[in-house]
Design a protein around this motif. Structure first.
Motif, PDB file in Angstrom:
ATOM      1  N   ALA A  21       0.844  -1.190   0.000  1.00  0.00           N
ATOM      2  CA  ALA A  21       0.000   0.000   0.000  1.00  0.00           C
ATOM      3  C   ALA A  21       0.882   1.244   0.000  1.00  0.00           C
ATOM      4  CB  ALA A  21      -0.922  -0.021   1.216  1.00  0.00           C
ATOM      5  N   SER A  50      -1.039  -2.399  10.696  1.00  0.00           N
ATOM      6  CA  SER A  50      -0.558  -1.672   9.518  1.00  0.00           C
ATOM      7  C   SER A  50       0.505  -2.454   8.751  1.00  0.00           C
ATOM      8  CB  SER A  50       0.002  -0.311   9.931  1.00  0.00           C
ATOM      9  OG  SER A  50       1.017  -0.454  10.900  1.00  0.00           O
ATOM     10  N   TRP A 226      -4.820   2.811   5.863  1.00  0.00           N
ATOM     11  CA  TRP A 226      -4.891   1.658   4.953  1.00  0.00           C
ATOM     12  C   TRP A 226      -6.362   1.324   4.727  1.00  0.00           C
ATOM     13  CZ3 TRP A 226      -2.074  -3.635   6.154  1.00  0.00           C
ATOM     14  CH2 TRP A 226      -1.976  -4.378   4.977  1.00  0.00           C
ATOM     15  N   TRP A 229      -7.803  -2.098   4.190  1.00  0.00           N
ATOM     16  CA  TRP A 229      -7.746  -3.015   5.328  1.00  0.00           C
ATOM     17  C   TRP A 229      -8.724  -2.589   6.425  1.00  0.00           C
ATOM     18  CZ3 TRP A 229      -6.660  -7.609   6.872  1.00  0.00           C
ATOM     19  CH2 TRP A 229      -6.346  -7.892   8.210  1.00  0.00           C
TER      20      TRP A 229
END
Length: 451
Positions: A21, A50, A226, A229
């Motif tokens: 990412a 993360s 993110w 996610w």
């Protein structure tokens, strides 16, 4: 190996149908700078989930040992088991990517925490309390030096981590050696905070879960780190559940001291019987067996009933508060059990030693037909109270309107500096009993690069 770290990561992740990412690419640029020697001190502060450890403690060591074939690399974590976990995953990655990396694992090396490469490199992993005397390192990665809130709130534990870093670790570093510290912030004076205060020359990568200007990635304020996610809405729900202070530290990398007291009592709501549906209930006791006398202000015996509702809220339904003889305390426990009924669990503290065991055995025999759970007190009062204080801060705790509300709220407001903390102790025990899992959760095997 000619591949840069980002290209190497993309090749490895592609087999798992994943890709870096934006924040991973930003991080890898700084990690490459460590690998090339452009920087020798890098601090990575990112929230849980993360994937910071995947990149810093697994992908980067494998890539670094390809670029520095004879380097000695050391990974240090809060426990030996976590350090060995990273060592095992890094070794597995090297074995899987030998052709790309240009090296493999030497001979019959099988240990997760200690192995050599086919080109003369060395890898060693240990906990903060593990032995490192006699070892030298070109690169040290410190990943997750703090184990828990209890450890973060302990001045003794924080001082131990600092002394370990300063007196045990730094002397092991070779000339021109490099250090990477990767962690989630817990406390203003945790290892990351102490290093920033005491040492110059560190490059700090600080990426909060929700963007705060100026954002290194150019995100709009409040944007998720993110989103594929965990998006901003999910993070805000988590913030509500955790409370402001815990979320600020763990997810925003901005640890703050408690504002005034631990319990934000203005966020405690009131309700009435019949306005909620109870899913589980416990009566927790904090026992004292002393009576008032001239010049004495003994502790109270507290029996606090806490219930959990369908919305995962917590309701203090009743508090019994008395100063009495051991016989009077016993009578109060039996009376409350009879009134509550057999469905309400009874949680008792166990004093250390044989006397404590004998007391629990006696009370349990008197409470035949009821569910009784006993356990010793562990950790400081502040540590034990912090989880339920977070629920108070999040607005998840209510009280049944009753005459005991005022003295209860006053004790919460004054904790930990008030004259008494018996009701806080009973609340902490009740809460931890209600949220404790029925049985230990099974550990799942996670794939090498699982998020």
């Amino acid at each position: 190996m000619d591949l840069g770290l980002a290209a190497f990561a993309e090749d490895v992740l592609a087999s798992a149908e994943q890709s870096p990412a934006q924040h991973h690419r930003y991080l890898m640029e700084r990690l490459e700078a460590v690998g090339t020697g452009e920087m020798d001190r890098l601090m990575v502060l990112m929230p849980p989930g993360s994937a910071k450890s995947t990149y810093v403690s697994i992908l980067f060591p494998a890539w670094y040992l390809a670029r520095h074939p004879r380097a000695a690399l050391m990974t240090c974590c809060h426990t030996d088991s976590l350090a060995s976990h990273f060592g095992r995953r890094t070794r597995a990655l090297v074995q899987e990517q030998t052709e790309i990396l240009g090296y493999g694992i030497a001979g019959d090396e099988r240990a997760a925490h200690r192995w050599r490469t086919s080109r003369g490199g060395e890898y060693f992993a240990t906990g903060l309390r593990g032995p490192i005397a006699g070892r030298r390192a070109d690169l040290v990665i410190i990943d997750d030096p703090v184990k828990s809130w209890a450890e973060a709130d302990s001045p003794l534990a924080r001082e131990h981590a600092w002394n370990w870093y300063r007196s045990d670790l730094l002397p092991r570093l070779k000339p021109r050696g490099r250090i990477i510290l990767v962690m989630t912030r817990w406390h203003q004076d945790d290892l990351g905070g102490r290093i920033q205060e005491m040492e110059a020359g560190w490059t700090v990568v600080k990426l909060p879960a929700l963007a705060v200007p100026p954002d290194p990635l150019g995100r709009e304020p409040g944007a998720a780190l993110w989103p594929d996610w965990e998006d901003a809405a999910a993070l805000l729900r988590k913030k509500t559940a955790m409370g402001e202070r815990a979320f600020a530290a763990l997810f925003q990398q901005d640890p703050r001291p408690p504002a005034g007291g631990l319990f934000l009592t203005e966020r405690v709501g009131l309700t009435d019987i019949g306005q909620f549906q109870s899913l589980a209930a416990v009566r927790a006791w904090d026992l004292a067996a002393a009576v008032p006398a001239p010049g004495r202000d003994p502790d109270w015996t507290i029996g606090l009933r806490l219930e959990r509702d369908q919305q995962d809220g917590f309701i203090v339904q009743d508090i019994r508060r008395l100063r009495g003889t051991p016989g009077e305390v016993e009578a109060a426990i039996l009376s409350a059990a009879q009134q509550d009924g057999a469905a309400v669990l009874i949680a008792l503290p166990q004093d250390p030693g044989q006397a404590g065991l004998a007391q629990i055995a006696y009370l349990t025999s008197k409470l035949a037909g009821y569910i009784v759970k006993s356990s010793p007190e562990t950790g400081s009062k502040l540590t034990r109270a912090s989880p339920v204080a977070a629920q108070v801060e999040a607005g998840n705790v209510r009280l049944i309107q009753a005459p005991w509300n005022r003295p209860f709220l006053e004790e919460l407001r004054d904790f930990p500096h008030g004259a008494k903390d018996d009701q806080v102790d009973a609340l902490s025990r009740a809460f931890m009993t209600l949220v404790a899992p029925a049985k230990p959760a099974r550990r799942l095997q996670v794939s090498l690069l699982a998020r």
